[in-house]
Design a protein around this motif. Structure first.
Motif, PDB file in Angstrom:
ATOM      1  N   GLY A 226     -35.424  26.158 -61.472  1.00  9.19           N
ATOM      2  CA  GLY A 226     -35.412  26.224 -60.020  1.00  9.19           C
ATOM      3  C   GLY A 226     -34.121  26.839 -59.517  1.00  9.19           C
ATOM      4  N   LEU A 227     -33.966  26.843 -58.181  1.00 12.67           N
ATOM      5  CA  LEU A 227     -32.819  27.504 -57.567  1.00 12.67           C
ATOM      6  C   LEU A 227     -32.017  26.589 -56.652  1.00 12.67           C
ATOM      7  CD1 LEU A 227     -34.519  30.924 -56.736  1.00 12.67           C
ATOM      8  CD2 LEU A 227     -32.989  30.415 -58.647  1.00 12.67           C
ATOM      9  N   THR A 228     -32.337  25.305 -56.654  1.00 19.75           N
ATOM     10  CA  THR A 228     -31.634  24.397 -55.748  1.00 19.75           C
ATOM     11  C   THR A 228     -30.424  23.735 -56.391  1.00 19.75           C
ATOM     12  OG1 THR A 228     -33.130  22.576 -56.350  1.00 19.75           O
ATOM     13  CG2 THR A 228     -33.728  23.901 -54.427  1.00 19.75           C
ATOM     14  N   ASP A 229     -30.306  23.820 -57.709  1.00 17.52           N
ATOM     15  CA  ASP A 229     -29.180  23.233 -58.419  1.00 17.52           C
ATOM     16  C   ASP A 229     -28.304  24.336 -59.003  1.00 17.52           C
ATOM     17  OD1 ASP A 229     -30.058  20.354 -58.249  1.00 17.52           O
ATOM     18  OD2 ASP A 229     -31.772  21.172 -59.347  1.00 17.52           O
TER      19      ASP A 229
ATOM     20  N   ILE B 169     -36.200  36.937 -64.800  1.00 14.17           N
ATOM     21  CA  ILE B 169     -37.658  37.081 -64.706  1.00 14.17           C
ATOM     22  C   ILE B 169     -38.195  36.059 -63.724  1.00 14.17           C
ATOM     23  CG2 ILE B 169     -39.826  36.853 -65.985  1.00 14.17           C
ATOM     24  CD1 ILE B 169     -38.438  38.144 -68.368  1.00 14.17           C
ATOM     25  N   THR B 170     -37.887  34.806 -63.928  1.00 11.77           N
ATOM     26  CA  THR B 170     -38.176  33.751 -62.953  1.00 11.77           C
ATOM     27  C   THR B 170     -37.465  32.480 -63.376  1.00 11.77           C
ATOM     28  OG1 THR B 170     -39.893  32.490 -61.781  1.00 11.77           O
ATOM     29  CG2 THR B 170     -40.287  32.941 -64.101  1.00 11.77           C
ATOM     30  N   HIS B 171     -37.144  31.672 -62.375  1.00 11.88           N
ATOM     31  CA  HIS B 171     -36.646  30.318 -62.625  1.00 11.88           C
ATOM     32  C   HIS B 171     -37.538  29.292 -61.927  1.00 11.88           C
ATOM     33  CE1 HIS B 171     -33.127  31.915 -64.582  1.00 11.88           C
ATOM     34  NE2 HIS B 171     -32.937  32.720 -63.556  1.00 11.88           N
TER      35      HIS B 171
ATOM     36  N   PRO C 189     -41.840  22.602 -63.693  1.00  7.25           N
ATOM     37  CA  PRO C 189     -41.054  21.864 -64.671  1.00  7.25           C
ATOM     38  C   PRO C 189     -41.849  21.464 -65.917  1.00  7.25           C
ATOM     39  CG  PRO C 189     -40.536  21.091 -62.480  1.00  7.25           C
ATOM     40  CD  PRO C 189     -41.686  22.047 -62.336  1.00  7.25           C
ATOM     41  N   GLY C 190     -41.358  21.883 -67.071  1.00  8.83           N
ATOM     42  CA  GLY C 190     -41.969  21.506 -68.335  1.00  8.83           C
ATOM     43  C   GLY C 190     -43.251  22.220 -68.676  1.00  8.83           C
TER      44      GLY C 190
ATOM     45  N   HIS D 228     -33.926  38.323 -74.715  1.00  9.74           N
ATOM     46  CA  HIS D 228     -34.675  37.505 -73.756  1.00  9.74           C
ATOM     47  C   HIS D 228     -34.401  36.028 -74.030  1.00  9.74           C
ATOM     48  CE1 HIS D 228     -36.894  41.129 -72.624  1.00  9.74           C
ATOM     49  NE2 HIS D 228     -37.091  41.351 -73.912  1.00  9.74           N
ATOM     50  N   VAL D 229     -33.723  35.367 -73.121  1.00  6.92           N
ATOM     51  CA  VAL D 229     -33.459  33.941 -73.236  1.00  6.92           C
ATOM     52  C   VAL D 229     -34.450  33.209 -72.335  1.00  6.92           C
ATOM     53  CG1 VAL D 229     -31.805  32.082 -72.833  1.00  6.92           C
ATOM     54  CG2 VAL D 229     -31.024  34.273 -73.776  1.00  6.92           C
ATOM     55  N   ALA D 230     -35.230  32.320 -72.920  1.00  6.56           N
ATOM     56  CA  ALA D 230     -36.256  31.585 -72.170  1.00  6.56           C
ATOM     57  C   ALA D 230     -36.096  30.100 -72.446  1.00  6.56           C
ATOM     58  CB  ALA D 230     -37.652  32.059 -72.555  1.00  6.56           C
ATOM     59  N   VAL D 231     -36.109  29.304 -71.380  1.00  6.64           N
ATOM     60  CA  VAL D 231     -35.896  27.867 -71.521  1.00  6.64           C
ATOM     61  C   VAL D 231     -36.860  27.113 -70.616  1.00  6.64           C
ATOM     62  CG1 VAL D 231     -34.208  26.008 -71.626  1.00  6.64           C
ATOM     63  CG2 VAL D 231     -33.437  28.387 -71.832  1.00  6.64           C
ATOM     64  N   VAL D 232     -37.964  26.684 -71.190  1.00  3.29           N
ATOM     65  CA  VAL D 232     -38.848  25.685 -70.587  1.00  3.29           C
ATOM     66  C   VAL D 232     -38.996  24.657 -71.696  1.00  3.29           C
ATOM     67  CG1 VAL D 232     -41.078  25.210 -69.523  1.00  3.29           C
ATOM     68  CG2 VAL D 232     -40.012  27.463 -69.225  1.00  3.29           C
TER      69      VAL D 232
END
Length: 273
Positions: A26-29, A51-53, A57-58, A79-83
């Motif tokens: 997300g973009l709020t933190d 690409i997107t945040h 969640p999850g 490409h770094v991806a973190v979900v």
């Protein structure tokens, strides 16, 4: 003259001028900013494409689909991806070498579809060398402390094989193949994603529409086969081939996901009427 760092003038090893980030942060933190900061401190020549945040969640399946559909339009990149709902558990942090690309993230099914889209897994490693991470690693923020520094170091030209212990690509976690059945005058396919406009993307390839008529029934609703949203009257359902070459459904001026009452993972039938 400003020097442009490239694979030929950064040193003996090839390097990457681009990185991408895909997360559910997300973009709020401050999570995304922290990841950007780690990359900038270790690879200040790299340009980062977000690409997107906004992956839910999850939602690993959504992250996998979005990443796989985006990477083929990216420049040569890391490409770094973190979900990563399993962050801090026994799930493996990994890096994958694909043709002209590296993918870094958790071994939870997030990365393989993107690797396949880029030409396949050439090499995979378990990121098990703490020397590649930040000095202190939070068990709940591997995006900042593990994946960002690893991605930055790989962008500098260090080969993937040096990043950890080699893995048999067959052992990488993969998500189940989505349901797709194509029959005489019908398609039954899993809902792959729903975009912010409420358009429903199915797992079926676009060519599956070729054998269907122009007048359709989709999820029990009347629909037309078209090429774009305006091919249906306002408020009506249109079935079309979307920009990722998948069968998709939209309502002209509305939200197909609401009318069809579906969500990702549901199976939807589209048939000639």
């Amino acid at each position: 003259m400003v020097e442009v760092r490239t694979a030929t003038n950064l040193g003996d090893m090839p390097s990457y001028r681009w990185m991408t980030l895909t997360t559910d942060y997300g973009l709020t933190d401050g999570f995304v900013a922290a990841v950007h900061g780690v990359i900038a401190r270790r690879a200040d020549w790299v340009r980062v494409i977000d690409i997107t945040h906004q992956i839910p969640p999850g939602d690993v399946a959504r992250g996998s689909a979005v990443l796989a559909q985006a990477v083929t339009h990216m420049p040569i990149a890391v490409h770094v991806a973190v979900v990563d709902p399993g962050v801090g558990t026994a799930r493996r942090p990994i890096a994958i070498q694909a043709p002209n690309a590296i993918l870094v993230g958790p071994d939870n099914g997030l990365l393989p579809a993107a690797a396949d889209a880029l030409g396949g897994v050439e090499l995979a490693v378990h990121l098990d060398d703490p020397g590649w991470f930040l000095p202190e690693v939070s068990r709940t923020f591997h995006g900042r402390d593990v994946f960002a520094p690893v991605g930055a170091r790989l962008a500098g030209g260090t080969p993937v094989k040096s990043a950890g212990t080699p893995l048999d690509p067959a052992t990488l976690v993969r998500l189940p193949d989505p349901v797709v059945t194509i029959g005489d005058g019908y398609i039954e396919a899993e809902v792959l994603t729903v975009d912010r406009f409420g358009n429903v993307q199915l797992a079926a390839p676009g060519q599956a529409l070729d054998d269907l008529g122009d007048q359709l029934i989709a999820g029990g609703l009347r629909a037309v086969k078209g090429g774009t949203f305006g091919d249906a009257p306002p408020g009506d359902l249109v079935v079309y081939v979307d920009s990722a070459d998948r069968v998709a459904l939209a309502i002209n001026g509305g939200r197909a996901v609401v009318a069809l009452a579906v969500s990702a993972g549901d199976v939807l039938r589209v048939a000639t009427r």
